[in-house]
Design a protein around this motif. Structure first.
Motif: not given
Ligand SMILES: [Zn+2]
Length: 357
Positions: A144-145, A147-148, A203-204, A207-208
């Motif tokens: 996820n990190k 993706k950010v 982050i969520t 990334s989501n």
């Protein structure tokens, strides 16, 4: 945290490192010691000490970088922000920055511009990418990190040339002319418990969030363009103008409007304003900038309000090199217009001209 809020924070952080990167990383410029140089000389045949940005995954500053880019509290509360702002007035620190910059100058001496070491936002984004790649625990959050971080990279890759770049950290094939070989996957080297910044709402949320299909990003191209133009004196690559007479006629002034060439009239179509096609009417201060409509040849005024001072200067400099430029464009406008209206068999002049090019 809403997506809008998270995006706003991300842009703010991007801009901060864009503006302050050299100040943050310059002290990490490093020149090999005599001893290190001796070894490299024997081993690799170096002819002088190697100078580079010493920022590998082991460096503790990565913890601050990561925190800055991924925290779910406002940027201004991060340690990196606070220390950087404080250091801006610290003479000792600024001395270190100066030393770093001198090392860069030394390293770049006599090298092609393409080989120059540059300290910018990429120095930080690249360091964080390498740092996270070495993370071996908390793998879901690691993904996820990344993706950010991809979104930071995508903002940085925007170029205002009409091309849509989709690459994040890893290059997408269609963004590059040459084939980029993917890096070999290596075993991450950081300890399993060294997981860096933990899962949080920032982050969520990022990334989501669903991405736009056309550019693979959570930002539109328009949003990226706005960030880019804040740092580049360029016209938006898709700025259109209508082919018409826009200038006001002011009665108290004589000749406030350009007298267009005979046989030309506006067609009403839209076309894109291009810096390199704008020319100057040296005798006019009020309506000075023009571009020929690519559809009909009419001379259209480009309002000076949309041109920044730097842009105007570049246009003035370019046009001042040819004192007959305005006259040529004036004649070209009429010729273009007449040629457009000609029958196929009569289209002679411009065809000859085009063949030569
Ligand atoms: Zn036109």
């Amino acid at each position: 945290m809403t997506l809008e809020k998270a995006k706003e924070e991300l842009v703010k952080r991007y801009k901060y490192i864009y503006e302050n990167a050299y100040l943050i990383v310059a002290p990490y410029m490093y020149e090999q010691t005599e001893e290190e140089f001796k070894k490299s000389k024997e081993k690799f045949g170096f002819d002088k000490p190697y100078i580079y940005l010493k920022l590998d995954y082991k460096n503790d500053i990565n913890i601050l970088f990561e925190d800055f880019l991924f925290t779910d509290t406002p940027m201004e509360e991060s340690i990196l922000y606070e220390t950087t702002e404080n250091k801006k007035n610290n003479k000792k620190y600024l001395e270190k920055v100066k030393n770093g910059m001198q090392l860069i100058e030394k390293a770049n001496e006599g090298k092609d511009a393409i080989m120059h070491i540059k300290l910018d936002h990429w120095s930080i984004l690249g360091a964080v990418a390498r740092y996270i790649e070495e993370q071996s625990g908390d793998l879901k959050n690691k993904v996820n990190k990344m993706k950010v971080l991809d979104e930071y990279f995508r903002i940085g890759r925007y170029k205002n040339n009409g091309k849509i770049y989709t690459s994040g950290i890893k290059p997408d094939l269609h963004d590059f002319d040459s084939i980029v070989l993917p890096k070999k996957e290596k075993e991450p080297r950081r300890d399993r418990n060294d997981i860096g910044i933990k899962k949080n709402k920032f982050i969520t949320t990022i990334s989501n969030s669903p991405k736009f299909e056309y550019n693979n990003s959570i930002f539109t191209e328009r949003e990226k363009q706005e960030i880019y133009l804040g740092y580049h004196d360029e016209l938006p690559n898709d700025l259109e103008i209508n082919c018409g007479i826009e200038e006001e006629y002011i009665e108290t002034l004589i000749e406030t409007r350009l007298r267009r060439p005979e046989n030309t009239k506006p067609c009403g179509e839209y076309f894109i304003i291009k810096e390199n096609e704008i020319f100057v009417n040296p005798n006019d201060r009020l309506y000075r900038y023009y571009q020929v409509c690519p559809h009909c040849g009419f001379i259209v005024n480009i309002p000076k309000e949309i041109l920044s001072d730097c842009l105007k200067q570049r246009i003035e400099d370019r046009c001042s090199k040819d004192d007959k430029l305005f006259r040529k464009m004036y004649l070209y406008s009429e010729l273009f217009s007449l040629d457009r209206l000609s029958e196929k068999g009569q289209k002679t002049l411009l065809l000859i001209n085009n063949k030569k090019n």
